[in-house]
Scaffold this active site. Structure first.
Site, PDB file in Angstrom:
ATOM      1  N   ASP A  14       0.952  -1.072   0.074  1.00  0.00           N
ATOM      2  CA  ASP A  14      -0.075   0.021   0.182  1.00  0.00           C
ATOM      3  C   ASP A  14       0.748   1.413   0.051  1.00  0.00           C
ATOM      4  O   ASP A  14       0.456   2.066   0.753  1.00  0.00           O
ATOM      5  CB  ASP A  14      -0.985   0.091   1.226  1.00  0.00           C
ATOM      6  CG  ASP A  14      -1.891  -1.087   1.249  1.00  0.00           C
ATOM      7  OD1 ASP A  14      -2.061  -1.898   0.385  1.00  0.00           O
ATOM      8  OD2 ASP A  14      -2.683  -1.099   2.111  1.00  0.00           O
ATOM      9  N   ASP A  52      -4.395  -0.628  -1.721  1.00  0.00           N
ATOM     10  CA  ASP A  52      -5.703  -0.587  -1.299  1.00  0.00           C
ATOM     11  C   ASP A  52      -6.935   0.008  -2.240  1.00  0.00           C
ATOM     12  O   ASP A  52      -6.500   0.948  -2.627  1.00  0.00           O
ATOM     13  CB  ASP A  52      -5.481   0.343   0.166  1.00  0.00           C
ATOM     14  CG  ASP A  52      -6.483   0.070   1.386  1.00  0.00           C
ATOM     15  OD1 ASP A  52      -6.749  -1.069   1.497  1.00  0.00           O
ATOM     16  OD2 ASP A  52      -6.841   1.019   1.937  1.00  0.00           O
ATOM     17  N   HIS A  54     -10.801   0.574  -2.380  1.00  0.00           N
ATOM     18  CA  HIS A  54     -12.185   0.888  -2.044  1.00  0.00           C
ATOM     19  C   HIS A  54     -12.899   1.564  -3.043  1.00  0.00           C
ATOM     20  O   HIS A  54     -12.698   2.398  -3.741  1.00  0.00           O
ATOM     21  CB  HIS A  54     -11.949   1.613  -0.807  1.00  0.00           C
ATOM     22  CG  HIS A  54     -11.200   1.060   0.167  1.00  0.00           C
ATOM     23  ND1 HIS A  54     -11.308  -0.329   0.707  1.00  0.00           N
ATOM     24  CD2 HIS A  54     -10.376   1.603   0.989  1.00  0.00           C
ATOM     25  CE1 HIS A  54     -10.635  -0.397   1.700  1.00  0.00           C
ATOM     26  NE2 HIS A  54      -9.902   0.746   1.945  1.00  0.00           N
ATOM     27  N   HIS A  58     -17.325   2.863   0.940  1.00  0.00           N
ATOM     28  CA  HIS A  58     -16.955   1.669   1.570  1.00  0.00           C
ATOM     29  C   HIS A  58     -17.250   1.490   2.904  1.00  0.00           C
ATOM     30  O   HIS A  58     -17.409   2.647   3.630  1.00  0.00           O
ATOM     31  CB  HIS A  58     -15.564   1.497   1.191  1.00  0.00           C
ATOM     32  CG  HIS A  58     -14.890   0.277   1.623  1.00  0.00           C
ATOM     33  ND1 HIS A  58     -14.271  -0.043   2.856  1.00  0.00           N
ATOM     34  CD2 HIS A  58     -14.910  -1.046   0.979  1.00  0.00           C
ATOM     35  CE1 HIS A  58     -13.752  -1.488   2.800  1.00  0.00           C
ATOM     36  NE2 HIS A  58     -14.302  -1.967   1.840  1.00  0.00           N
ATOM     37  N   HIS A  87     -10.635   7.054   1.697  1.00  0.00           N
ATOM     38  CA  HIS A  87      -9.401   6.743   1.212  1.00  0.00           C
ATOM     39  C   HIS A  87      -9.144   5.824   0.155  1.00  0.00           C
ATOM     40  O   HIS A  87      -9.870   4.902   0.150  1.00  0.00           O
ATOM     41  CB  HIS A  87      -8.196   6.430   2.468  1.00  0.00           C
ATOM     42  CG  HIS A  87      -8.500   5.210   3.152  1.00  0.00           C
ATOM     43  ND1 HIS A  87      -9.561   4.889   3.905  1.00  0.00           N
ATOM     44  CD2 HIS A  87      -7.861   3.969   2.731  1.00  0.00           C
ATOM     45  CE1 HIS A  87      -9.655   3.610   4.204  1.00  0.00           C
ATOM     46  NE2 HIS A  87      -8.345   3.185   3.682  1.00  0.00           N
ATOM     47  N   LYS A 112      -6.998  -4.942  -3.151  1.00  0.00           N
ATOM     48  CA  LYS A 112      -7.999  -5.486  -1.992  1.00  0.00           C
ATOM     49  C   LYS A 112      -8.921  -4.296  -1.355  1.00  0.00           C
ATOM     50  O   LYS A 112      -8.456  -3.090  -1.419  1.00  0.00           O
ATOM     51  CB  LYS A 112      -6.798  -5.956  -0.757  1.00  0.00           C
ATOM     52  CG  LYS A 112      -6.060  -4.816  -0.167  1.00  0.00           C
ATOM     53  CD  LYS A 112      -4.955  -5.561   0.680  1.00  0.00           C
ATOM     54  CE  LYS A 112      -4.024  -4.391   1.264  1.00  0.00           C
ATOM     55  NZ  LYS A 112      -4.790  -3.438   2.018  1.00  0.00           N
ATOM     56  N   CYS A 157      -1.817  -2.842   7.574  1.00  0.00           N
ATOM     57  CA  CYS A 157      -1.601  -3.821   6.690  1.00  0.00           C
ATOM     58  C   CYS A 157      -0.542  -4.697   6.333  1.00  0.00           C
ATOM     59  O   CYS A 157      -0.482  -5.992   6.107  1.00  0.00           O
ATOM     60  CB  CYS A 157      -2.021  -2.884   5.300  1.00  0.00           C
ATOM     61  SG  CYS A 157      -3.852  -2.615   5.320  1.00  0.00           S
TER      62      CYS A 157
HETATM   63  C1  VGL Z   1      -4.544   0.647   5.759  1.00  0.00           C
HETATM   64  C2  VGL Z   1      -6.185   1.494   7.268  1.00  0.00           C
HETATM   65  C3  VGL Z   1      -7.012   1.261   5.924  1.00  0.00           C
HETATM   66  C4  VGL Z   1      -3.119   0.112   5.399  1.00  0.00           C
HETATM   67  C5  VGL Z   1      -5.478   0.445   4.908  1.00  0.00           C
HETATM   68  O1  VGL Z   1      -2.661   0.273   4.319  1.00  0.00           O
HETATM   69  O2  VGL Z   1      -2.254  -0.242   6.697  1.00  0.00           O
HETATM   70  N1  VGL Z   1      -4.776   1.050   6.971  1.00  0.00           N
HETATM   71  N2  VGL Z   1      -6.709   0.938   5.022  1.00  0.00           N
HETATM   72 ZN    ZN Z   2      -8.065   1.106   3.428  1.00  0.00          ZN
END
Ligand code: VGL
Ligand code: ZN
Length: 207
Positions: A14, A52, A54, A58, A87, A112, A157
């Site tokens: 990410d 990430d 979404h 979401h 986000h 994801k 993550c």
């Molecule tokens: C993440 C919070 C929400 C991450 C992703 O990449 O750690 N954290 N979505």
């Molecule tokens: Zn996320």
């Protein structure tokens, strides 16, 4: 630690604009990992990235829960879920990889968190811990046994991905220099403790 080129994968988690300074869910110093991860990636024959990804509205977004604020926890059918600012919405600049991240060497990009009703921190399973992303099958079919992890965020993550790697029988090694954390209510200390118990190794860097 010595890399074994044929069986090691670098899993880059990410490294997207929304997790970097100026982004919607900025991780402190998040963009500092970009040159470090680019350097480390050159040492691997196999590199995979996660993104990430979404849909708007979401279920992990506080804005989808009337009266809720970001960083609160809510109950989802699969368990407690931290609520986040909107986000990494699919197709937006915030969801794009950091412009200086070297994505050319990646053999796989795993997206994801694309199901509205369930979040997915881990690169292996969504947050219900049963819906797979397909990454385990990819690793097994390709004969990859060790997963080195770097990226954002250490305590979400990266942490969830490393735990699942162990649960699935892969070796997991977190490269500290290539990670930065959100650290929400002690989440970083908890992540380190849980990873230690699960046999996730931590190394400072891969020089
Ligand atoms: C993440 C919070 C929400 C991450 C992703 O990449 O750690 N954290 N979505
Ligand atoms: Zn996320």
């Amino acid at each position: 630690m010595q890399i074994r080129p044929s069986e090691d994968l670098l899993l880059v988690i990410d490294i997207q604009n929304d997790f970097c300074p100026g982004g919607a869910l900025a991780v402190g110093d998040g963009d500092a990992v970009v040159p470090i991860v680019n350097r480390i990636a050159q040492q691997f024959d196999h590199v995979a990235l996660t993104q990430d990804w979404h849909p708007a509205g979401h279920g992990s977004f506080a804005s989808s829960h009337p009266g809720a604020a970001p960083f609160e926890t809510t109950a989802m059918p699969y368990g407690p879920q931290t609520l986040w600012p909107d986000h990494c919405v699919q197709g937006t600049p915030g969801a794009a990889f950091h412009a200086r991240l070297d994505t050319d060497r990646a053999q796989l990009i795993i997206r994801k968190g694309f199901r509205r009703a369930i979040d997915s921190y881990s690169a292996f399973f969504e947050n219900d811990k049963i819906t797979p992303t397909g990454l385990a099958g990819y690793l097994r079919e390709r004969g990859l046994a060790r997963v080195f992890l770097a990226g954002l965020a250490t305590d979400f993550c990266v942490h969830y991905s490393a735990m699942d790697a162990r649960r699935l029988g892969f070796e997991a090694i977190v490269i500290d220099a290539g990670c930065r954390a959100i650290d929400l209510g002690g989440s970083l200390a908890r992540a380190y403790a849980e990873m230690g118990e699960a046999g996730v190794l931590r190394i400072a860097d891969l020089a």
